[in-house]
Write an enzyme that holds these catalytic residues in place. Structure first.
Site, PDB file in Angstrom:
ATOM      1  CB  SER A  79      -1.794  -1.654  -3.446  1.00 32.75           C
ATOM      2  OG  SER A  79      -0.961  -0.594  -3.056  1.00 32.75           O
ATOM      3  CG  ASP A  89      -2.201   2.525  -3.664  1.00 27.49           C
ATOM      4  OD1 ASP A  89      -1.793   1.809  -2.725  1.00 27.49           O
ATOM      5  OD2 ASP A  89      -1.882   2.340  -4.846  1.00 27.49           O
ATOM      6  CB  SER A 139      -0.870   0.032   1.264  1.00 30.17           C
ATOM      7  OG  SER A 139      -1.743  -1.063   1.315  1.00 30.17           O
TER       8      SER A 139
END
Lengths: 372, 372, 372, 372
Positions: free
Chosen positions: D290, D292, D252
């Site tokens: 991930s 983000d 991330s």
């Protein structure tokens, strides 16, 4: 009688000249129509030269049409999603596309002030195929995007007619995508060079993802090619490609992604956000005045306008499948390469008031890439 | 050893007293657990009285837990969506729920300043079931909502422990939903009366839609019951129910919708927006300080944590199916009635500093409805 | 030469007949133009009768235009926000309005398939005032909303011309808002009765909030008037108002809110979400096919197209100010009453194929309200 | 008594080694605290080695705290915005930040499963400064982000204590930002190398924009440094930096942007979307797993918790000011360089089960950049 053909030749794509970007393999031809069933057509209008006479010309504009399949799109909609990186733009049809998660018309691209004429022309096209629209069934939601071609074109003249839109739709086929100064790319400027239509694709296992861009954004100093600060290097080269035109308005970019992977609207919306990263890979930063929109659709399944029964069967890629991450990367890569292809394939075009958008000096770019 | 039982009795629901709202039929019992497989549990903590000593008490708070099914939620996630009517709230877990379109833990409700303790306790609960989380598989996303019970409760004390959360989870069953001053509803105030947990449901063809609310919002003059301005009428009644407490903080409402209709995340998000209309039907207007969140999940299908193959089969209700419109109406109706039930079922509660939240004077309300 | 006047008389508003809804006081005249400077104009086209001949008629349609102020809107934009309750609609201009937080044209309302013609006509209107648009400054973003009037109107005919749009704009003034079967409300149906344009307002301290709706949504059984299930009660009355037409397409509602409170785009977007609650207060539940959009603008401050310097001074209402909560409630109340006014003021209209939308039987409604 | 100091040294930043990316000048020190008043602090916990014993260790984790100013953040909030590129993450506090457009606590970063403990610790910190929270004023909204450090750390152990959070807050100052394997960056992996905390800044006229990242994302083959496919080139180098660990979970990235330009929440949200483009510039494509997130705040103005009067004076940068476009580019550039700095400054760290995250082989990278 016009043929709506672009008078401007198409140059080679980046990859045809040996420039490879990204790490994934391309689709069969490296363009949007690598996705089976997808069709692209253009209509180009180039007329007049000399000083701008608003409403009269000169004209440097056009229409590009993308059809997800060759059937009746209203009857057989396709799953779709969208992401607005920067909403300073006039694209129509997004609210319904996002609410219902479907696309029920072709996607048409044109110039900023012709977007509503074009949308109306799409409705006419759809009504011809589906005379029951608005009488015994719901209305239809045209999706039209745009870029501002006013540096070269008499944009106030709104020269895009229904005939042009219909010509672009009629000319659409699954062959190689004509790129550069053609259709909705005719009058564009990108990173201070001639912009236009570009396309690229990626293969992901059994699936293909394609991108088509209408590229009209960026200032020259920001341009990155294969990661190198080419915009800065070219700023130092005086020469026939000329300086960046100061009067170019803030541009925009419309991105259309297509895939045959079985994705739904939520997943396609995720894909769109990754497509936007491709804009970052060439140095774009979504300037205030740049309307940057990303649309995506999947051809893997169709949504009938009239439900045969209350429920429908679907097959969807699992979010956690390895192919999903590859499709995400493919979206970023294909958008990056499609933008480069718009720059590589478009030739120099002169428009209103002697404004010239110079084609990217491709040989200099390739030479400078050898420098490191 | 505490039993975490609420010491406050539950009064009758609106419909049990003959008050019908909406036009759709209810589910079998008119509460959330009418949706097959859904479970609800509570843990209530009532301790101390007198002046507020921050960190010590008095305590009037609790936890309410909602489980979409009785299996392992991390391994078998359910489709989910959310809508934030007003984001002045501390609910956790929404970003991932919206991105992936799934819920992978129970939904837990508690007080505002205990939301993070509760989320951590949910993680502990999930780790016990799935020891591989964060070691060989991804981490887990607890979903916890909250309302501010500080008019009655020592909220700074953050008295909600992991044991309470686990007790609420362990007590969850598919029986009648305990409503009123119980669990996360223990210390709430709604329209100047005692608020709390309320629930209702609707039957839509073969499907059931249920709502559970944690109701803690609204000023008395705005209250509408079955469309009548009951808040204004009661403002004119002096009497033992007392005036609206002036010191009540801006409240909030958490809404959880469940259905066994086969909906995906996009459709459930649409459902959430309609659920918010139910707040409008009782006179709510989402005051600045009121965190108003709506979550929804479907029990019709499950999303495995580990994909057995790259794709999954789904069955989805068509957006255009008549059942969809009925489910949309059901969401508005069930939320309206669930809020009324929170008010009807909750008894008077006295909390910190002698603050009293009076139970809705139900007989007066029913009498005033007869007036027109 | 047409006058674009509606041939249909306007009946009394709800409040003129003694029906009060909500708890806040109205503005001076109880309509949108109570907000100082705001102007409203209409152009109505009624032509032909008998069977539908697509493209020829009969025509029952029109245009309603709302101007935030009497100056040059492109040069002096106003802060604006939007909320999409249900995106099954063709409204144009929202992406840019939301991105920049401003409105730079009038808001124009019309029928679904004329929205793009109308948008183009707004551009023509703006170009006449600002000939530099698209030449030396950016392009312009028309905002146009719509409802589907195809139950009465030959919608495929797209009979709305630029002349009609310009007539509506030219006729706009700050006088009482003409309501009912007029302008963009000419061909609408709402809860199975004749719908149309409605308006209402609220006073909040020194500020005024006004609402104008283009009301075309809902099925009769759901209609609530002042909270009573009037739709159900009227379903039981046989009589000259006739049954709900079965062939009415899923409708929509466009809501425009205006205020002179100093709010920015974020705050106006919050206001829009509360406006949607007003739809819930009359029984609306945003059916799948109903495009429900809410727009809001503030007249308190203007944003210049060309910045005089890099920064601008603003004055904003504090989110925590008591006036904010009152404005939120005002939005819900004004939308509720505006919808009722559309129903109360609109007379019976007969359109294509003998389709009749009966005016709400107002006396029966008032009588039934006395029943409780 | 622990000092919470990182035992891992910080290597040189990219620019200190002569690697320049982007075209804008840096701020004075090229890190987040170049923005006047902004403070950063860390607390690092490294304990144990050998096999993972869940709950016991080994521990490789920490906390990083960012304070917009040195005053009382609850009393003097700062304008803020957020953008979620990929919501597979557990960040808390975004809904309220986005609704009200303000940040009222420090931003704290930590590991995924400690995010709720950390949020609760932030509440404790805020209560100490503002004992009236939740008693006579509203509650408080902690903002905490996270990355998954489970490749090196016993993440199930949730070893982050309130003491650690408070230590990170207490240690925050406006000096150079400690980068690499420190604080919340201690246990991270990025593009198959050691990730961590990185920072960079840009000067835009009178303004400064700074970025701080918690970088834990990406697969090695995708890594781009200054546009070159360094990830691919390093894949071909066998050597002590070792292969990419296969077992690394999807990572991330948390991005925090700060500026002293006078921007409001809408504008800061726009800035966040450009910050995400910086992730694209290093080859990131926001893999499914991930999380983000991009947050931004402005230090130019403060929003009082208690309004002194109903309205507030603001000064805002005009969206069309040239500085705005430069800030947008600055966001993309600063995020790119901050990610590179996380990679350049972090040394090799060994964690649980002998897992090793190798520091980026900086000299090889610099050499390969010379190749072109």
């Amino acid at each position: 009688m016009t043929t709506w053909q672009s008078p401007y030749p198409q140059r080679s794509t980046a990859r045809q000249l040996g420039l490879t970007t990204g790490i994934l393999p391309t689709g069969s031809r490296n363009d949007l129509t690598d996705v089976p069933g997808v069709r692209v057509g253009h209509a180009t209008l180039v007329a007049g030269e000399g000083p701008l006479r608003p409403g009269a010309g000169p004209v440097r504009t056009g229409v590009t049409a993308i059809l997800p399949h060759g059937g009746n799109l209203f009857q057989e909609k396709v799953p779709a999603g969208a992401f607005v990186l920067n909403g300073f733009g006039k694209a129509v049809g997004l609210a319904q596309l996002q609410e219902l998660g479907t696309l029920e018309t072709p996607v048409v691209l044109t110039n900023t002030l012709s977007v509503w004429h074009a949308a109306d022309a799409v409705v006419t096209y759809m009504l011809a195929q589906n005379p029951e629209i608005g009488i015994t069934t719901s209305t239809v939601n045209p999706v039209v995007g745009e870029c501002n071609d006013s540096y070269l074109n008499d944009i106030q003249g709104r020269h895009v007619t229904a005939a042009m839109v219909h010509a672009a739709l009629a000319s659409a086929d699954g062959g190689p995508v004509r790129q550069g100064a053609v259709g909705a790319g005719t009058g564009l400027v990108c990173f201070g060079f001639k912009g236009g239509i570009g396309s690229a694709s990626r293969a992901v296992g059994p699936y293909t993802l394609g991108a088509l861009v209408q590229a009209n954004f960026g200032r020259r100093p920001s341009l990155m090619v294969a990661g190198r600060p080419v915009g800065q290097r070219l700023a130092a080269y005086p020469g026939p490609e000329g300086p960046e035109p100061e009067a170019v308005p803030s541009g925009s970019i419309m991105v259309v992604l297509a895939t045959d992977a079985p994705l739904d609207s939520r997943q396609l919306t995720r894909l769109c956000r990754r497509g936007a990263l491709g804009i970052g890979r060439v140095g774009g930063s979504a300037a205030n005045g740049s309307g940057d929109f990303v649309l995506a659709f999947s051809t893997a399944q169709r949504v009938p306008n009239t439900a045969g029964g209350p429920t429908m069967a679907w097959r969807l890629l699992h979010d956690d499948a390895p192919e999903m991450d590859q499709l995400f990367l493919a979206a970023a890569e294909a958008v990056e390469e499609a933008i480069l292809n718009a720059l590589f394939t478009a030739v120099t075009v002169e428009g209103r008031d002697g404004h010239v958008a110079h084609g990217l000096p491709v040989q200099r770019v390739l030479e400078t890439l050898k420098e490191g």
